[in-house]
Design a protein around this motif. Structure first.
Motif, PDB file in Angstrom:
ATOM      1  N   LEU A  10       0.985  -1.180  -0.086  1.00  0.00           N
ATOM      2  CA  LEU A  10      -0.058   0.075  -0.006  1.00  0.00           C
ATOM      3  C   LEU A  10       0.728   1.393   0.257  1.00  0.00           C
ATOM      4  O   LEU A  10       0.442   2.183  -0.664  1.00  0.00           O
ATOM      5  CB  LEU A  10      -0.935   0.041   1.014  1.00  0.00           C
ATOM      6  N   ASN A  11       1.875   1.297   0.725  1.00  0.00           N
ATOM      7  CA  ASN A  11       2.764   2.396   0.987  1.00  0.00           C
ATOM      8  C   ASN A  11       3.369   2.676  -0.617  1.00  0.00           C
ATOM      9  O   ASN A  11       3.745   3.743  -0.798  1.00  0.00           O
ATOM     10  CB  ASN A  11       3.877   2.156   2.026  1.00  0.00           C
ATOM     11  N   ASN A  12       3.923   1.636  -1.318  1.00  0.00           N
ATOM     12  CA  ASN A  12       4.379   1.938  -2.526  1.00  0.00           C
ATOM     13  C   ASN A  12       3.517   2.352  -3.508  1.00  0.00           C
ATOM     14  O   ASN A  12       3.894   3.112  -4.275  1.00  0.00           O
ATOM     15  CB  ASN A  12       4.836   0.238  -3.127  1.00  0.00           C
ATOM     16  N   LEU A  13       2.271   2.016  -3.317  1.00  0.00           N
ATOM     17  CA  LEU A  13       1.179   2.420  -4.226  1.00  0.00           C
ATOM     18  C   LEU A  13       1.247   4.324  -3.893  1.00  0.00           C
ATOM     19  O   LEU A  13       1.007   4.709  -5.185  1.00  0.00           O
ATOM     20  CB  LEU A  13      -0.281   2.001  -4.061  1.00  0.00           C
ATOM     21  N   LEU A  14       1.032   4.388  -2.754  1.00  0.00           N
ATOM     22  CA  LEU A  14       1.302   5.647  -2.414  1.00  0.00           C
ATOM     23  C   LEU A  14       2.334   6.577  -3.023  1.00  0.00           C
ATOM     24  O   LEU A  14       2.039   7.630  -3.668  1.00  0.00           O
ATOM     25  CB  LEU A  14       1.011   6.105  -0.994  1.00  0.00           C
ATOM     26  N   LYS A  15       3.396   6.006  -2.882  1.00  0.00           N
ATOM     27  CA  LYS A  15       4.622   6.589  -3.417  1.00  0.00           C
ATOM     28  C   LYS A  15       4.459   6.867  -4.737  1.00  0.00           C
ATOM     29  O   LYS A  15       5.064   7.910  -5.591  1.00  0.00           O
ATOM     30  CB  LYS A  15       5.987   5.936  -2.860  1.00  0.00           C
ATOM     31  N   ASN A  16       4.120   5.897  -5.590  1.00  0.00           N
ATOM     32  CA  ASN A  16       4.024   5.967  -7.086  1.00  0.00           C
ATOM     33  C   ASN A  16       3.090   6.948  -7.404  1.00  0.00           C
ATOM     34  O   ASN A  16       3.300   7.746  -8.283  1.00  0.00           O
ATOM     35  CB  ASN A  16       3.594   4.512  -7.668  1.00  0.00           C
ATOM     36  N   ALA A  17       1.935   6.944  -6.814  1.00  0.00           N
ATOM     37  CA  ALA A  17       0.840   7.980  -7.108  1.00  0.00           C
ATOM     38  C   ALA A  17       1.320   9.452  -7.027  1.00  0.00           C
ATOM     39  O   ALA A  17       1.106  10.433  -7.348  1.00  0.00           O
ATOM     40  CB  ALA A  17      -0.370   7.807  -6.211  1.00  0.00           C
TER      41      ALA A  17
END
Length: 573
Positions: free
Chosen positions: A316-323
């Motif tokens: 989930l944290n990686n999704l936020l970073k990419n966004a």
């Protein structure tokens, strides 16, 4: 949330649950053709079963992207307000207030920025307000004449009849001899010369003819040039870009683009990437349970606690970073939403006929089978490999039969279907070859037998018997009938090749396919020959034969004329 996330758990299937799954596997196997494992569910031996939750993580980000552009107009007002921005770089795109949407949406709007109006010299005319006219010199060629002269005509006296409109002509006529009687010894009639008057053919009796002469063009006075109507001789015209003002009114516009981006990731503790891909293909029909939602309608989600969630927190944290990488000086995230959905799946490890397999099962209103490996997929691989091997050995009949089965398996892809089409085309080629050979053989027979028939026999109705003359044009008409029949052979063979019955090119043996194509082609050509002979019997064929020769002669003449034209052109150089 930590107590909601589940890990893989070995389960013991109840008798009723196991029976339901076995029946579903049987039904799934029976819906697939061309294999011998229709009772797979009843015969397989379950080694292990475990629940393996599949988690689909989704992130939506609503973004606001703004940029400034510069536009201009030639309409300059009398008064221009005080300029607030000296360049585009001074405009702060976030200083302008816009409403934040209530939901994820996409839209674009452009507004003019106040106090950004300013004047600039016109680049096209260099602030002169005028540009050079296309005539360059202020004059253009006179459209009324050629080289300053115009051609006129006038009436003059006819030189043949000297303006009289009549000319005299001497003729000889036969008249009775004056005083002749039956007892006279002289001739009954005598030839005398007379002069007759008739209309002059040159002037048609008018006594006048037209005579052309040249005189100075009154429009350009013989100079062949007139004043350019566009610039009126000034050599320059008003600049259309600035409308003659010499300057342009510029202003800045701000454009706002609202859009949303979608990011997703998946997690499963024991699934392979191949299994995850297979499961994702059926995700639309899968029941899901939302176990986590985070929604921020004021700004982007920036919750450090998300990373602490067991198992899927880092994803989930990686999704936020990419966004959040999409944020720039011109792009901001307005709000975001995260959801995590659980898709339950059962992984079944089983053995069948001494071999181990792995199967995914989705339970819901009905049970869906997602088999990654099974004796059915083994059958698919065997048939596919046998088909490829037969194709390489050019045993297209055997490959065709195998591929007809292969494409009905759920594992079949576009590659197998393309291979089947390629094999079908190879098998068609054999039949087409037989048909083409029949057309060539029929042509040879027609040249021999047909020429003899139309020259020596040629049965026709009595009214058309003139066509059986052995000399002159009608001898050529018999050859025309032969040519028409041969042309019909090749037209029919081409049409027939495009409509070959499937039963023909599915014949296993290549020799048999060629033979079938040849025999059916010979039958078709024979029918055409007899049909044209019947048409010729009515006498109608005679006119078609004449038309055929007319076309041939026209082509020969056209070729000759083209040859002579080319020869003449080459001779000029």
């Amino acid at each position: 949330m930590s107590d909601i996330i589940k890990t893989d758990k070995i389960i013991t299937l109840s008798s009723a649950r196991e029976t339901k799954i076995r029946n579903a596997i049987n039904k799934w196997a029976q819906n697939i053709l061309y294999h011998d494992h229709r009772t797979l569910g009843s015969k397989l031996k379950i080694i292990e079963a475990y629940e393996s939750p599949f988690y689909l993580m989704r992130l939506w980000s609503e973004t606001d992207n703004r940029f400034v552009t510069e536009t201009y107009t030639s309409n300059i007002p009398q008064q221009i307000g005080e300029r607030k921005y000296s360049s585009i770089n001074e405009v702060n795109v976030w200083a302008f207030n816009y409403d934040i949407p209530d939901a994820f949406s996409k839209s674009t709007e452009t507004d003019r920025i106040k106090n950004s109006e300013h004047l600039k010299n016109c680049l096209k005319c260099g602030a002169l307000g005028t540009v050079t006219c296309s005539c360059k010199t202020g004059t253009v060629t006179c459209p009324n004449c050629k080289g300053g002269q115009i051609t006129k005509s006038r009436d003059v006296s006819c030189s043949v009849c000297k303006g009289k409109g009549k000319i005299n002509r001497t003729i000889k006529v036969t008249e009775p001899t004056p005083g002749w009687s039956p007892t006279s010894s002289g001739p009954k009639n005598q030839t005398v010369t007379k002069t007759v008057s008739e209309n002059c053919k040159t002037c048609r009796g008018s006594g006048k003819v037209k005579e052309n002469y040249s005189e100075r063009c009154p429009k350009c006075n013989g100079t062949a040039k007139i004043v350019c109507p566009t610039c009126r001789g000034k050599k320059v015209i008003k600049c259309t870009t600035c409308n003659g003002n010499g300057q342009l009114l510029y202003n800045y516009n701000i454009t706002r683009n609202l859009s949303y981006n979608y990011y997703s990731d998946v997690y499963n503790g024991k699934m392979t990437s191949e299994e995850i891909d297979l499961f994702l293909k059926s995700i639309k029909d899968s029941s899901e349970k939302i176990i986590f939602t985070d929604y921020n309608n004021d700004a982007k989600i920036n919750n450090p606690e998300i990373a602490k969630i067991p198992i899927i927190g880092s994803a989930l944290n990686n999704l936020l970073k990419n966004a959040h990488r999409q944020e720039t000086s011109n792009t901001k995230i307005l709000f975001e939403k995260i959801t995590v959905a659980e898709h339950p799946v059962i992984v079944l490890i089983y053995s069948y006929q001494g071999k181990k397999y792995r199967m995914l099962i989705k339970e819901g209103i009905s049970i869906e089978i997602l088999a990654l490996s099974s004796p059915i997929s083994d059958t698919f691989e065997e048939l596919r490999n046998e088909a490829i091997s037969a194709t390489r050995k050019r045993r297209f009949g055997a490959a065709y039969k195998k591929l007809q089965k292969v494409i009905h398996f759920p594992q079949a892809t576009r590659a197998e279907k393309d291979l089947l089409r390629g094999v079908e085309r190879r098998m068609e080629n054999a039949v087409e070859f037989g048909i083409q050979m029949s057309a060539y053989i029929s042509t040879v027979l027609m040249l021999i037998l047909g020429s003899f028939y139309y020259t020596e026999i040629n049965y026709v109705l009595p009214w058309a018997d003139f066509a059986n003359k052995a000399t002159g044009f009608w001898n050529m008409a018999s050859i025309g009938n032969v040519l028409i029949t041969i042309i019909l052979f090749f037209i029919a063979s081409r049409k027939y090749r495009n409509r070959i019955p499937i039963s023909f090119y599915s014949i296993p043996s290549a020799i048999a396919r060629i033979s079938v194509g040849f025999v059916t082609g010979i039958i078709l050509m024979s029918l055409i020959a007899f049909l044209w002979a019947a048409i010729n019997f009515t006498g109608v064929g005679v006119f078609f034969a004449a038309a055929a020769w007319g076309v041939i002669y026209a082509v020969i003449i056209a070729i000759f004329l083209v040859y002579m034209l080319i020869k003449w052109i080459v001779g000029l150089f």
